[in-house]
Design an enzyme around this catalytic site. Structure first.
Site, PDB file in Angstrom:
ATOM      1  N   ASP A 153       0.843  -1.193   0.000  1.00 34.15           N
ATOM      2  CA  ASP A 153       0.000   0.000   0.000  1.00 34.15           C
ATOM      3  C   ASP A 153       0.879   1.244   0.000  1.00 34.15           C
ATOM      4  OD1 ASP A 153      -2.923   1.124   0.675  1.00 34.15           O
ATOM      5  OD2 ASP A 153      -1.436   2.244   1.844  1.00 34.15           O
TER       6      ASP A 153
ATOM      7  N   TYR B 121       3.640   9.641  -0.268  1.00 35.35           N
ATOM      8  CA  TYR B 121       4.638   9.021   0.589  1.00 35.35           C
ATOM      9  C   TYR B 121       6.061   9.288   0.091  1.00 35.35           C
ATOM     10  CZ  TYR B 121       0.569   6.395   2.289  1.00 35.35           C
ATOM     11  OH  TYR B 121      -0.664   6.031   2.787  1.00 35.35           O
TER      12      TYR B 121
ATOM     13  N   LYS C  75      -2.239   5.940  -4.577  1.00 36.06           N
ATOM     14  CA  LYS C  75      -3.316   6.905  -4.326  1.00 36.06           C
ATOM     15  C   LYS C  75      -3.115   8.207  -5.071  1.00 36.06           C
ATOM     16  CE  LYS C  75      -3.551   4.969   0.328  1.00 36.06           C
ATOM     17  NZ  LYS C  75      -2.183   4.414   0.379  1.00 36.06           N
TER      18      LYS C  75
ATOM     19  N   HIS D  32      -7.030   9.718  -2.285  1.00 33.20           N
ATOM     20  CA  HIS D  32      -6.399   9.708  -0.967  1.00 33.20           C
ATOM     21  C   HIS D  32      -7.250  10.407   0.099  1.00 33.20           C
ATOM     22  CE1 HIS D  32      -2.128   9.397   0.907  1.00 33.20           C
ATOM     23  NE2 HIS D  32      -3.052   9.203   1.811  1.00 33.20           N
TER      24      HIS D  32
END
Length: 322
Positions: free
Chosen positions: A46, A51, A80, A113
């Site tokens: 994930d 990130y 996302k 997201h």
């Protein structure tokens, strides 16, 4: 070690119930961490544009494929769409960037997201862009509407580049509205769930509509404290009742928290850079919490505590949970 899976409604794809979360994994060493996780049996990863480590995550997956450890079809990859790319003309370029950075030719699951649309930031200016339009403190909403974003997400499915689409950080009222106009129903809803925030009503609603749920922050405040949040609550991993239940089943507190979620039919995405904890976090299908265990854990959610709330750490304008 057996692997439990959840079948996604439209495609019939099998999503592993225990995946590996990529938030807060530093770029340096990330590829090796992902490769090690695959060696330990993880098959769902994930990630997200936000990130900042999609290139490295992709490198870890590629290393495992190149070595013959797995094939691409063995791995379920989630990423996302970030908030600055909600305008319909920005969804496909944002997806293509993630696809390129991951080094893949398709994505298994692509999520919105947050239900928050922010002013666009060009890739050349800053990537990933983060929350602030100026990279500092200016948080500016855009006029992109959720239904336009969702239509662009559906177009990605039509293109064959993504197998499933879904949503994250949405409450039931917004999901209800989306279901009224969605041509392709969201396959997955990813939200914060742990004993301090069990979200029973939302879970029941989603499962009634055959929307799979991925629970993030299964251990509560741990990850948020690392990024400077003022967390004034006992960590779940340190709660006496959780530790007593762990001792009873000869498991770790982390395993109890993860099993509490999977026993509810949820997917979980714990993250650890420690190989031993990677292994133990997956080893949760060989025991069952009994009614007494569940009742004791339920007490922690009597006064719900949410850690990921943009209305608190950004501004009231983004109070999507209030």
């Amino acid at each position: 070690m057996s692997e439990e899976k959840i079948t996604l409604e439209r495609t019939g794809d099998k999503m592993p119930q225990v995946g590996f979360g990529c938030w807060q994994i530093p770029k340096k060493g990330c590829a090796e961490v992902v490769h090690t996780a695959i060696k330990q049996g993880y098959r769902l990863f994930d990630g997200a544009c936000d990130y900042g480590n999609e290139v490295e995550v992709g490198q870890g997956i590629k290393a495992a494929i190149d070595s013959g450890l797995v094939t691409r079809k063995d791995i379920f990859v989630t990423t996302k769409l970030w908030n600055t790319y909600h305008a319909k003309e920005h969804v496909r370029p944002a997806f293509d960037r993630s696809l390129k950075d991951l080094g893949l030719d398709y994505i298994d699951l692509y999520l919105i997201h947050f239900p928050i649309s922010l002013q666009y930031v060009d890739f050349a200016e800053r990537y990933p862009p983060g929350w602030a339009v100026d990279g500092k403190e200016k948080h500016e909403a855009s006029k992109a509407r959720l239904w336009e974003t969702w239509v662009a997400m559906e177009d990605l499915v039509d293109s064959g580049l993504v197998r499933n689409i879904g949503i994250s950080n949405m409450q039931s009222s917004l999901v209800q509205d989306l279901l009224k106009y969605a041509r392709i129903k969201p396959a997955v809803l990813q939200v914060e769930i742990h004993p301090y925030l069990p979200q029973d009503g939302l879970v029941s609603f989603a499962q009634k509509h055959n929307i799979a749920i991925t629970a993030y922050s299964s251990f509560g405040a741990v990850s948020y404290q690392k990024i400077g949040f003022d967390v004034k609550v006992t960590h779940l991993l340190e709660q006496p009742e959780i530790n007593a239940i762990a001792k009873k089943h000869q498991k770790t507190p982390a395993q109890i928290l993860l099993r509490w979620a999977t026993q509810r039919g949820l997917c979980v995405i714990p993250k650890s850079e420690n190989e031993g904890r990677m292994k133990s976090n997956r080893d949760i299908s060989n025991f069952k919490l009994d009614d007494d265990d569940i009742a004791k854990i339920a007490k922690y959610g009597e006064k719900p505590i949410r850690f990921n709330n943009p209305g608190v750490y950004l501004s009231p304008e983004f109070a999507i949970f209030d």
